[in-house]
Design a protein around this motif. Sequence first.
Motif, PDB file in Angstrom:
ATOM      1  N   ILE A 143       0.844  -1.199   0.000  1.00 20.80           N
ATOM      2  CA  ILE A 143       0.000   0.000   0.000  1.00 20.80           C
ATOM      3  C   ILE A 143       0.879   1.248   0.000  1.00 20.80           C
ATOM      4  CG2 ILE A 143      -1.800   1.286   1.205  1.00 20.80           C
ATOM      5  CD1 ILE A 143      -2.728  -1.310   2.467  1.00 20.80           C
ATOM      6  N   HIS A 144       0.602   2.136  -0.921  1.00 25.02           N
ATOM      7  CA  HIS A 144       1.235   3.454  -0.955  1.00 25.02           C
ATOM      8  C   HIS A 144       0.109   4.481  -0.854  1.00 25.02           C
ATOM      9  CE1 HIS A 144       5.046   1.653  -2.417  1.00 25.02           C
ATOM     10  NE2 HIS A 144       4.256   0.846  -3.101  1.00 25.02           N
ATOM     11  N   SER A 145       0.469   5.751  -0.860  1.00 29.38           N
ATOM     12  CA  SER A 145      -0.573   6.765  -0.824  1.00 29.38           C
ATOM     13  C   SER A 145      -0.112   7.995  -1.588  1.00 29.38           C
ATOM     14  CB  SER A 145      -0.919   7.121   0.629  1.00 29.38           C
ATOM     15  OG  SER A 145      -2.027   7.992   0.657  1.00 29.38           O
ATOM     16  N   PHE A 178       4.115  13.335  -2.444  1.00 28.01           N
ATOM     17  CA  PHE A 178       4.618  12.470  -1.372  1.00 28.01           C
ATOM     18  C   PHE A 178       3.886  11.131  -1.387  1.00 28.01           C
ATOM     19  CE2 PHE A 178       5.092  16.786   0.501  1.00 28.01           C
ATOM     20  CZ  PHE A 178       6.465  16.797   0.669  1.00 28.01           C
ATOM     21  N   CYS A 179       4.596  10.092  -0.930  1.00 34.09           N
ATOM     22  CA  CYS A 179       3.926   8.856  -0.569  1.00 34.09           C
ATOM     23  C   CYS A 179       3.633   9.001   0.919  1.00 34.09           C
ATOM     24  CB  CYS A 179       4.801   7.639  -0.817  1.00 34.09           C
ATOM     25  SG  CYS A 179       4.031   6.111  -0.225  1.00 34.09           S
ATOM     26  N   THR A 180       2.366   8.841   1.297  1.00 34.64           N
ATOM     27  CA  THR A 180       2.017   9.061   2.704  1.00 34.64           C
ATOM     28  C   THR A 180       1.503   7.794   3.362  1.00 34.64           C
ATOM     29  OG1 THR A 180      -0.033   9.962   1.859  1.00 34.64           O
ATOM     30  CG2 THR A 180       1.566  11.526   2.686  1.00 34.64           C
ATOM     31  N   GLU A 181       2.011   6.665   2.919  1.00 35.67           N
ATOM     32  CA  GLU A 181       1.709   5.421   3.619  1.00 35.67           C
ATOM     33  C   GLU A 181       3.046   4.712   3.774  1.00 35.67           C
ATOM     34  OE1 GLU A 181      -1.422   4.217   4.646  1.00 35.67           O
ATOM     35  OE2 GLU A 181      -0.206   2.722   5.651  1.00 35.67           O
ATOM     36  N   TYR A 182       3.391   4.356   4.996  1.00 32.16           N
ATOM     37  CA  TYR A 182       4.691   3.728   5.218  1.00 32.16           C
ATOM     38  C   TYR A 182       4.773   2.439   4.394  1.00 32.16           C
ATOM     39  CZ  TYR A 182       8.787   1.676   7.161  1.00 32.16           C
ATOM     40  OH  TYR A 182      10.022   1.104   7.266  1.00 32.16           O
ATOM     41  N   CYS A 183       5.749   2.380   3.481  1.00 29.97           N
ATOM     42  CA  CYS A 183       5.758   1.294   2.500  1.00 29.97           C
ATOM     43  C   CYS A 183       7.107   0.588   2.431  1.00 29.97           C
ATOM     44  CB  CYS A 183       5.367   1.827   1.132  1.00 29.97           C
ATOM     45  SG  CYS A 183       6.393   3.188   0.547  1.00 29.97           S
ATOM     46  N   GLY A 184       7.920   0.731   3.480  1.00 29.87           N
ATOM     47  CA  GLY A 184       9.200   0.035   3.487  1.00 29.87           C
ATOM     48  C   GLY A 184      10.340   0.994   3.758  1.00 29.87           C
ATOM     49  N   HIS A 186      12.533   2.599   2.144  1.00 28.80           N
ATOM     50  CA  HIS A 186      12.780   3.827   1.382  1.00 28.80           C
ATOM     51  C   HIS A 186      11.517   4.659   1.188  1.00 28.80           C
ATOM     52  CE1 HIS A 186      16.457   1.747   0.820  1.00 28.80           C
ATOM     53  NE2 HIS A 186      16.970   2.621  -0.007  1.00 28.80           N
ATOM     54  N   HIS A 187      10.553   4.447   2.078  1.00 24.31           N
ATOM     55  CA  HIS A 187       9.299   5.201   1.990  1.00 24.31           C
ATOM     56  C   HIS A 187       9.559   6.712   1.926  1.00 24.31           C
ATOM     57  CE1 HIS A 187       5.563   7.061   3.301  1.00 24.31           C
ATOM     58  NE2 HIS A 187       6.151   7.476   4.388  1.00 24.31           N
ATOM     59  N   ALA A 188      10.490   7.158   2.753  1.00 23.10           N
ATOM     60  CA  ALA A 188      10.747   8.600   2.823  1.00 23.10           C
ATOM     61  C   ALA A 188      11.289   9.158   1.509  1.00 23.10           C
ATOM     62  CB  ALA A 188      11.717   8.914   3.965  1.00 23.10           C
ATOM     63  N   GLN A 189      11.877   8.264   0.691  1.00 25.03           N
ATOM     64  CA  GLN A 189      12.417   8.745  -0.583  1.00 25.03           C
ATOM     65  C   GLN A 189      11.430   8.571  -1.731  1.00 25.03           C
ATOM     66  OE1 GLN A 189      15.910   6.543   0.444  1.00 25.03           O
ATOM     67  NE2 GLN A 189      15.543   8.065   2.040  1.00 25.03           N
ATOM     68  N   MET A 190      10.238   8.101  -1.411  1.00 23.55           N
ATOM     69  CA  MET A 190       9.253   7.899  -2.465  1.00 23.55           C
ATOM     70  C   MET A 190       8.513   9.216  -2.704  1.00 23.55           C
ATOM     71  SD  MET A 190       6.569   4.820  -2.918  1.00 23.55           S
ATOM     72  CE  MET A 190       5.291   4.877  -4.166  1.00 23.55           C
ATOM     73  N   ILE A 191       9.279  10.151  -3.222  1.00 23.20           N
ATOM     74  CA  ILE A 191       8.737  11.494  -3.418  1.00 23.20           C
ATOM     75  C   ILE A 191       8.906  11.892  -4.881  1.00 23.20           C
ATOM     76  CG2 ILE A 191       9.073  12.330  -1.069  1.00 23.20           C
ATOM     77  CD1 ILE A 191      11.762  13.422  -1.908  1.00 23.20           C
TER      78      ILE A 191
HETATM   79 CU1  CUA Z   1       5.230   4.276  -1.014  1.00 18.84          CU
HETATM   80 CU2  CUA Z   1       5.393   5.083   1.209  1.00 18.84          CU
END
Ligand code: CUA
Length: 336
Positions: A143-145, A178-184, A186-191
């Motif tokens: 899940i991403h957001s 931004f990706c606003t669902e914790y997804c692993g 590198h979530h913070a870099q999913m921008i």
């Molecule tokens: Cu994709 Cu957080």
Amino acid sequence: MMPELSMFPEQASNFASKVDALYGFALAISAFFSLLIALIIFVFFIKYRRREAGEVGVQSHGSTLLEVAWSIIPLVITMVLFVWGAVIFIEMKTVPEDATEYYATAKQWMWKFQHPEGQREINHLHIPVGETIKLTMTSEDVIHSFFVPAFRVKQDVLPGRYTTVWFEANKAGTYHLFCTEYCGSHHAQMIGSVTVMEPDDYQAWLSGGGPVAAPQDLGAQLFEQYICNTCHYEDDSGRGPSLIGIYGEEVKFADGTTRIRDDDYLRESIMHPAATVVEGYLQIMPTYQGQLSEVSLLQLLSYIKSLSGVDESAGESAEAVDTADTSASGDDAAGG
Ligand code: CUA
């Protein structure tokens, strides 16, 4: 882009000012009552302070007026918040008919976009200002957001199904994604970013990358590549139902239940065909789970939708249908 010190992100979509007005109202109500309560506490400290040793407080036995007031006032306030919020929510969830459909596929850890004209981008999305845009989204893994603060839109992106979000960007510029669902890890870099361009600039940008195939044209190729056309004929004489004009229509299953053929239905039919056997047909279709990427699946869907006159790229779909029709009838002849 220098981060500006401001209360709110820039307002760059049709929803931004509406969401901010509601947020501002909720904030003002909260601030008003916080201050009021603090003030009342302070006043009561002084008014009801113990004036001499041994003084005993007088018991209050309630006040109907007060009780009615503190029940009715919060009820009215919360109902205003509820109705106001519901109106905005319903508007956000109701995609306008004339919206232009873009596709987004999320995966660890990037965003892949495809334009109706066929252009593909990773982590950046270019869109024209003033156009109603519908984003159909899915995920390759977890899940991403999808969140663009300047548009005030946020929508979870789920594996195995489609979610949509729509907006109309009304101010040219480049905005954070931004990706606003914790997804692993590198979530913070999913921008990424969304660049809103003036229509002329957008057209120039579109034609800048050379010719590309529209999603439904790529889908038409996949339709042949995966030999879908050996079962799904134009008429209902094939081993599978015809796919002409089916999108958005009701379908009846062998067990008598019905369902609307929407994006999720088409997806399920391809990935889990056993779950969606149409009345009058046998379950002989193989699953394409693991063979088709989400990006390819969206292209295939785009093609199937174009067979029902769903025109995403304005102008090119007619040609795509023609090509597909020719090849489908060619294979019909060979197969029959
Ligand atoms: Cu994709 Cu957080």
